[in-house]
Design a protein around this motif. Structure first.
Motif, mmCIF file in Angstrom:
data_model
loop_
_atom_site.group_PDB
_atom_site.id
_atom_site.type_symbol
_atom_site.label_atom_id
_atom_site.label_comp_id
_atom_site.label_asym_id
_atom_site.label_seq_id
_atom_site.Cartn_x
_atom_site.Cartn_y
_atom_site.Cartn_z
ATOM 1 N N ASP A 199 0.833 -1.207 0.000
ATOM 2 C CA ASP A 199 0.000 0.000 0.000
ATOM 3 C C ASP A 199 0.864 1.250 0.000
ATOM 4 O O ASP A 199 0.539 2.247 -0.667
ATOM 5 N N LYS A 248 1.209 4.005 -2.925
ATOM 6 C CA LYS A 248 0.978 5.421 -2.628
ATOM 7 C C LYS A 248 2.119 6.283 -3.181
ATOM 8 O O LYS A 248 1.897 7.394 -3.682
ATOM 9 N N THR A 284 -1.810 -3.962 -5.696
ATOM 10 C CA THR A 284 -1.644 -4.369 -4.298
ATOM 11 C C THR A 284 -2.304 -5.716 -4.000
ATOM 12 O O THR A 284 -2.183 -6.229 -2.887
#
Length: 207
Positions: free
Chosen positions: A111, A115, A127
């Motif tokens: 994650d 990002k 993911t």
């Protein structure tokens, strides 16, 4: 209801006495009986667990290996792309994928990697684990994924529109229980065809 009314009217008008209608009715009866007999034979075909196990043992190569992978995809910039168009050059994409690989190998959560590196319409950090079956992807991607050992990363693979990086998480051959229904259906069809072929041969011997 309309079919009943029309049928009754045709009967009242003695249309069923027409030779052409007689022929059509006979053909329709034959088709219905043939379908019913086919269904009866099909319903009677049985496949035992031992037959399934024997087939699986002899045809393991027919059931493609499966893998769980992570994929990281970067869109290649078109040759005629204008300023601001999405995508990267192949060189830029490979550099970025190397950065992503380094972050994952360092233990950074996916994650967090997504990002930092995900760019809409250009960089995709998936993911979620992806399940693939050998032979489903184009040959270059298939080889890149299935030549790996668990936790190993592939080299970046260029396709027509993207540069792709895989990480293999696990790979396995399908277990018997996962393909039992497929094998049962295949054996059932084989037996059904054999029964029909035997009927045809017997019928020809009478003619």
């Amino acid at each position: 209801a309309m079919m009943v009314l029309l049928s009754q009217k045709a009967h009242d008008e003695h249309l069923d006495s027409s030779p052409d209608v007689h022929r059509k009715l006979a053909l329709e009866k034959m088709q219905v009986l043939a379908q019913e007999e086919y269904q009866k034979i099909s319903d009677g075909v049985q496949v035992s667990p031992d037959e399934v196990s024997t087939y699986f043992a002899a045809h393991k190569g027919d059931f493609p290996e499966e893998a769980q992978i992570r994929e990281f995809v970067i869109r290649k910039k078109a040759a005629d792309a204008k300023a601001g168009d999405p995508g990267m050059s192949a060189t830029e994409a490979k550099t970025r994928l190397a950065e992503i690989q380094k972050a994952v190998e360092a233990g950074t959560a996916l994650d967090e990697v997504a990002k930092k590196y995900d760019v809409p319409n250009t960089v995709m950090v998936n993911t979620k684990t992806v399940e693939v079956r050998k032979g489903e992807m184009i040959p270059a991607l298939d080889k890149a994924a299935f030549d790996l050992q668990p936790n190993q990363f592939s080299a970046p693979v260029e396709t027509g529109q993207a540069v792709v990086l895989f990480q293999l998480l696990s790979r396995k051959q399908p277990a018997l229980k996962e393909v039992t229904t497929q094998i049962e259906n295949s054996l059932r069809q084989e037996k059904l065809h054999a029964t029909l072929d035997a009927m045809k041969a017997k019928a020809n011997s009478w003619m």
